[in-house]
Design a protein around this motif. Sequence first.
Motif, short mmCIF file in Angstrom:
data_model
loop_
_atom_site.label_atom_id
_atom_site.label_comp_id
_atom_site.label_asym_id
_atom_site.label_seq_id
_atom_site.Cartn_x
_atom_site.Cartn_y
_atom_site.Cartn_z
N LYS A 12 0.72 -1.17 -0.07
CA LYS A 12 0.04 -0.09 -0.01
C LYS A 12 0.88 1.15 0.04
CE LYS A 12 -4.09 2.20 2.21
NZ LYS A 12 -4.80 1.96 3.30
N GLY A 13 1.73 1.39 0.94
CA GLY A 13 2.79 1.99 0.99
C GLY A 13 4.24 1.63 0.54
N GLY A 14 4.31 0.47 1.18
CA GLY A 14 5.48 -0.37 0.80
C GLY A 14 6.58 -0.02 1.98
N TYR A 15 7.65 -0.68 1.69
CA TYR A 15 8.50 -0.19 2.62
C TYR A 15 10.10 -0.48 2.00
CZ TYR A 15 9.24 -5.45 3.22
OH TYR A 15 9.43 -6.83 3.20
N VAL A 16 11.16 0.00 2.57
CA VAL A 16 12.38 -0.02 1.76
C VAL A 16 13.36 -0.87 2.82
CG1 VAL A 16 12.15 2.25 0.51
CG2 VAL A 16 13.25 2.07 2.73
N ILE A 17 14.45 -1.52 2.26
CA ILE A 17 15.21 -2.17 2.69
C ILE A 17 16.71 -1.54 2.70
CG2 ILE A 17 16.71 -4.39 3.16
CD1 ILE A 17 14.23 -5.80 2.01
N MET A 18 17.22 -0.99 3.73
CA MET A 18 18.46 -0.37 3.91
C MET A 18 19.71 -1.14 3.83
SD MET A 18 16.85 2.55 3.49
CE MET A 18 18.37 3.66 3.36
N LYS A 19 20.80 -0.66 3.37
CA LYS A 19 22.17 -1.31 3.22
C LYS A 19 22.56 -2.14 4.65
CE LYS A 19 27.11 -0.29 3.15
NZ LYS A 19 28.04 0.86 2.76
N ASP A 20 22.18 -1.55 5.82
CA ASP A 20 22.35 -2.14 7.05
C ASP A 20 21.40 -3.30 7.28
OD1 ASP A 20 20.21 -0.61 7.70
OD2 ASP A 20 21.01 0.19 9.41
N GLY A 21 20.39 -3.46 6.51
CA GLY A 21 19.42 -4.32 6.92
C GLY A 21 17.98 -3.86 7.69
N SER A 22 17.95 -2.62 7.92
CA SER A 22 16.93 -2.39 8.62
C SER A 22 15.71 -2.01 7.43
CB SER A 22 17.18 -0.91 9.15
OG SER A 22 17.71 0.19 8.18
N HIS A 23 14.35 -2.28 7.89
CA HIS A 23 13.19 -1.86 7.14
C HIS A 23 12.64 -0.72 7.34
CE1 HIS A 23 12.70 -6.74 5.95
NE2 HIS A 23 14.00 -6.16 6.02
N VAL A 24 12.25 -0.04 6.72
CA VAL A 24 11.82 1.27 6.93
C VAL A 24 10.60 1.54 6.09
CG1 VAL A 24 11.89 3.85 7.28
CG2 VAL A 24 13.95 2.21 7.46
N ASP A 25 9.10 1.71 6.76
CA ASP A 25 7.96 1.99 6.04
C ASP A 25 7.86 3.21 5.45
OD1 ASP A 25 6.94 -0.40 7.05
OD2 ASP A 25 6.10 0.37 8.96
N VAL A 26 7.10 3.06 4.33
CA VAL A 26 7.06 4.23 3.19
C VAL A 26 5.50 4.84 3.09
CG1 VAL A 26 6.95 5.29 0.87
CG2 VAL A 26 8.66 3.52 1.78
N SER A 27 5.46 5.84 3.65
CA SER A 27 3.80 6.33 3.87
C SER A 27 3.37 6.15 2.44
CB SER A 27 3.76 7.59 4.49
OG SER A 27 4.29 8.76 3.47
N VAL A 28 1.86 6.25 2.40
CA VAL A 28 1.26 6.25 1.16
C VAL A 28 1.25 7.34 0.40
CG1 VAL A 28 -1.31 5.75 0.32
CG2 VAL A 28 -0.60 4.39 1.96
N ARG A 29 1.23 8.52 1.03
CA ARG A 29 1.19 9.84 0.32
C ARG A 29 2.86 10.22 -0.09
NH1 ARG A 29 3.12 14.41 2.91
NH2 ARG A 29 3.58 14.20 5.14
N LYS A 30 3.67 9.41 0.24
CA LYS A 30 5.08 9.75 -0.28
C LYS A 30 5.39 8.67 -1.07
CE LYS A 30 6.76 13.14 2.36
NZ LYS A 30 7.53 14.20 1.82
N LYS A 31 4.56 7.68 -1.40
CA LYS A 31 5.25 6.23 -2.19
C LYS A 31 5.39 6.79 -3.62
CE LYS A 31 3.02 2.12 -4.20
NZ LYS A 31 2.14 1.16 -4.22
N ASP A 32 4.46 7.41 -4.47
CA ASP A 32 4.55 7.96 -5.66
C ASP A 32 5.94 8.83 -5.72
OD1 ASP A 32 2.40 6.38 -6.31
OD2 ASP A 32 1.22 8.32 -6.50
N ALA A 33 6.24 9.72 -5.14
CA ALA A 33 7.41 10.72 -4.91
C ALA A 33 8.72 9.95 -4.76
CB ALA A 33 7.27 11.73 -3.87
N LEU A 34 8.57 8.94 -4.01
CA LEU A 34 9.84 8.06 -3.71
C LEU A 34 10.17 7.30 -5.10
CD1 LEU A 34 11.95 6.77 -2.19
CD2 LEU A 34 10.53 4.99 -1.31
#
Length: 252
Positions: free
Chosen positions: A225-247
């Motif tokens: 729905k917003g999804g999430y990103v996986i960073m180089k250090d292995g951390s998972h960070v949520d993406v807000s729905v309103r920021k998804k398209d811009a990302l």
Amino acid sequence: MRGTINAIIVDDEQKHHETLGKMLQNFCPMVHVVGYAYSVQEALPLIKTLDPNLIFLDIEMPSGNGFTLFDSFEDPPFEVIFTTAYDLYAINAIKYAALDYLMKPINIQELKGAVARAEKVRAKKQSQSSAKIDALKSNLQLKDTRFTKIALPSADGIDFIEANTIIHVEAERSYSNFYLDGGKRIMVSKPLKEYEALLEACNFFRIHKSHMVNLNHLDKYIKGKGGYVIMKDGSHVDVSVRKKDALLRKLM
């Protein structure tokens, strides 16, 4: 009881000497202006003779850039508050180094706040001007807006780090947690919004109201729905729905 702060005002305009001097007299009585200079060249002998605790330093003067003052001091024995008309490049360089500045025309409350911070540093006798000025010089040498060194004030002092070693930043009420390459975390007593504009210039993107990530360290985006990103250090960070398209536009 608070002691007197001896100050020098360095500015090429007489009217600014008078205006700032009167503001200090009326609203910051602990500050005693012991000298005035119209250029860095005039300021140097005054500093040597008068040994001020604080310098109000104009950045742009016809006789030369105010930053050149620090070429004469390996370990500045004073605190500095820059004064400037709007100059985004200079202001960002100052912010990255966690130094103080005042925009012209100077606001009384901002002046009082800057003086109070200088007084606090002086009272603790723990001035870190040298490290701050080193960070400022390092960034100014780049001659562009891609500053690399950022100052992060924490409970223990100030950490000066390369911006690209930051993996992501998490907002925690009025604090910000900086997660660095190698697993280190630095908690800063400032909200994330204080750093947003600075970090955006270093390829960071705010993917959530509580998170800003370094796109240079982003390994993967996972759809949702917003999804999430996986960073180089292995951390998972949520993406807000309103920021998804811009990302996604940033990643394409």
